[in-house]
Design a protein around this motif. Structure first.
Motif, short mmCIF file in Angstrom:
data_model
loop_
_atom_site.label_atom_id
_atom_site.label_comp_id
_atom_site.label_asym_id
_atom_site.label_seq_id
_atom_site.Cartn_x
_atom_site.Cartn_y
_atom_site.Cartn_z
N ASP A 45 15.42 12.43 -10.33
CA ASP A 45 16.11 11.14 -10.19
C ASP A 45 15.48 10.41 -9.02
N ASP A 46 15.32 9.09 -9.15
CA ASP A 46 14.65 8.36 -8.07
C ASP A 46 15.60 7.98 -6.93
N HIS A 47 16.88 8.32 -7.03
CA HIS A 47 17.84 8.03 -5.96
C HIS A 47 18.15 9.31 -5.17
N PRO A 48 17.77 9.35 -3.89
CA PRO A 48 18.00 10.56 -3.08
C PRO A 48 19.47 10.96 -3.01
N VAL A 49 20.37 9.98 -2.95
CA VAL A 49 21.80 10.30 -2.86
C VAL A 49 22.28 11.01 -4.13
N VAL A 50 21.78 10.56 -5.28
CA VAL A 50 22.14 11.20 -6.54
C VAL A 50 21.63 12.65 -6.55
N ARG A 51 20.37 12.84 -6.14
CA ARG A 51 19.82 14.19 -6.12
C ARG A 51 20.62 15.11 -5.20
N SER A 52 20.97 14.59 -4.02
CA SER A 52 21.73 15.40 -3.06
C SER A 52 23.10 15.76 -3.61
N GLY A 53 23.75 14.78 -4.25
CA GLY A 53 25.06 15.04 -4.81
C GLY A 53 25.02 16.07 -5.92
N LEU A 54 24.03 15.96 -6.80
CA LEU A 54 23.89 16.92 -7.88
C LEU A 54 23.59 18.31 -7.33
N ALA A 105 24.46 19.54 -4.48
CA ALA A 105 25.64 20.10 -3.84
C ALA A 105 26.62 20.68 -4.86
N VAL A 106 26.87 19.95 -5.94
CA VAL A 106 27.85 20.45 -6.92
C VAL A 106 27.28 21.60 -7.74
N ILE A 107 25.99 21.54 -8.06
CA ILE A 107 25.39 22.60 -8.87
C ILE A 107 25.30 23.91 -8.08
N ASP A 108 24.91 23.80 -6.82
CA ASP A 108 24.76 25.01 -6.01
C ASP A 108 26.11 25.66 -5.69
N SER A 109 27.21 25.00 -6.03
CA SER A 109 28.53 25.61 -5.82
C SER A 109 28.84 26.66 -6.88
N GLN A 110 28.00 26.70 -7.94
CA GLN A 110 28.21 27.65 -9.02
C GLN A 110 27.36 28.91 -8.80
N PRO A 111 27.96 30.08 -8.92
CA PRO A 111 27.24 31.32 -8.60
C PRO A 111 26.07 31.62 -9.53
N ASP A 112 26.09 31.06 -10.75
CA ASP A 112 25.04 31.37 -11.70
C ASP A 112 24.00 30.24 -11.86
N LEU A 113 24.13 29.19 -11.04
CA LEU A 113 23.22 28.05 -11.12
C LEU A 113 22.52 27.85 -9.78
N ALA A 114 21.22 27.53 -9.82
CA ALA A 114 20.47 27.33 -8.58
C ALA A 114 19.48 26.18 -8.76
N VAL A 115 19.54 25.20 -7.86
CA VAL A 115 18.57 24.11 -7.87
C VAL A 115 17.30 24.60 -7.17
N VAL A 116 16.20 24.63 -7.90
CA VAL A 116 14.95 25.16 -7.34
C VAL A 116 13.97 24.04 -6.96
N GLY A 117 14.30 22.79 -7.29
CA GLY A 117 13.39 21.71 -6.93
C GLY A 117 13.96 20.34 -7.27
N GLU A 118 13.35 19.32 -6.68
CA GLU A 118 13.74 17.94 -6.93
C GLU A 118 12.48 17.09 -7.13
N ALA A 119 12.63 15.99 -7.86
CA ALA A 119 11.52 15.06 -8.07
C ALA A 119 12.09 13.66 -8.17
N ALA A 120 11.33 12.68 -7.69
CA ALA A 120 11.78 11.28 -7.69
C ALA A 120 11.11 10.45 -8.77
N THR A 121 10.08 11.00 -9.41
CA THR A 121 9.38 10.28 -10.48
C THR A 121 9.06 11.23 -11.63
N GLY A 122 8.69 10.65 -12.77
CA GLY A 122 8.31 11.47 -13.90
C GLY A 122 7.09 12.31 -13.62
#
Length: 208
Positions: free
Chosen positions: A8-17, A19-36
């Motif tokens: 997502d090209d919006h840093p706030v959106v990436r940070s919010g996602l 935060a909520v995803i990492d609250s789940q024990p079986d889900l892990a955010v391994v990276g972020e990208a701002a462009t295709g």
């Protein structure tokens, strides 16, 4: 553990996602990208199981990035996560190879379920999106606009002339005119302005 890449090209959106995803024990955010383009590079390095892909971004955009991701040897499952739900947006994402289409205003629990289902090999569509697709399938052939016709109409809505549309879509001006004739007939209009107005009213395209 399900590995997730957020695009997502919006840093706030990436940070919010994250935060909520990492609250789940079986889900892990391994990276972020701002462009295709960044998304493809990060996918090669991070090897995510699922990619949450925005549609409207600088550069190649979400649909084109999704197509590139599905061509990778270790291709992740892509869920389009966007605020847009027009026919043109939905079709561009799904035809590019996405296995899911969710709207950003969905509750976190629905997003978690979508991620888990996608990782398990299932298709996940928001209920509103599924309804739109069903309605489209049920449309009489005369009234249903093709993907190319939607692309032409979307360009018309941006104010592009026939020559510019032809260049964008890599087709001839004569082909653009033919598409417009079919569009006018299907929407029962006789001008470009009326065609755009009718398409927006039906939710086929959106004004940018």
């Amino acid at each position: 553990m399900i590995r997730i890449l957020i695009v997502d090209d919006h840093p706030v959106v990436r940070s919010g996602l994250r935060a909520v995803i990492d609250s789940q024990p079986d889900l892990a955010v391994v990276g972020e990208a701002a462009t295709g383009e960044q998304a493809v590079g990060r996918a090669v390095l991070d090897l995510p199981d699922v990619v949450l892909m925005d549609l409207q971004m600088p550069g190649i955009g979400g649909a084109a990035a999704t197509r590139r991701l599905t061509e990778l040897d270790a291709s992740p499952r892509v869920i389009i996560l966007t605020t847009y739900d027009t026919d043109a947006d939905i079709l561009s994402g799904l035809e590019a190879g996405a296995v899911g289409y969710r709207l950003k205003d969905a509750p976190p629990e629905e997003l978690f379920d979508a991620i888990r289902s996608a990782a398990a090999g299932e298709t996940v569509l928001a209920s509103t999106v599924a309804s739109r697709l069903v309605d489209r399938v049920r449309q009489p052939p005369r009234d249903a606009l093709s993907t190319r016709e939607l692309e032409v109409l979307d360009a018309v809505a941006e104010g592009l002339g026939n020559r510019a549309i032809a260049r964008r879509l890599h087709i001839s001006e004569a082909t653009v005119k033919t598409h417009l004739v079919h569009i006018f007939a299907k929407l029962d209009v006789d001008t470009r302005t009326a065609a755009v107005a009718a398409a927006v009213d039906r939710g086929l395209i959106r004004l940018r």
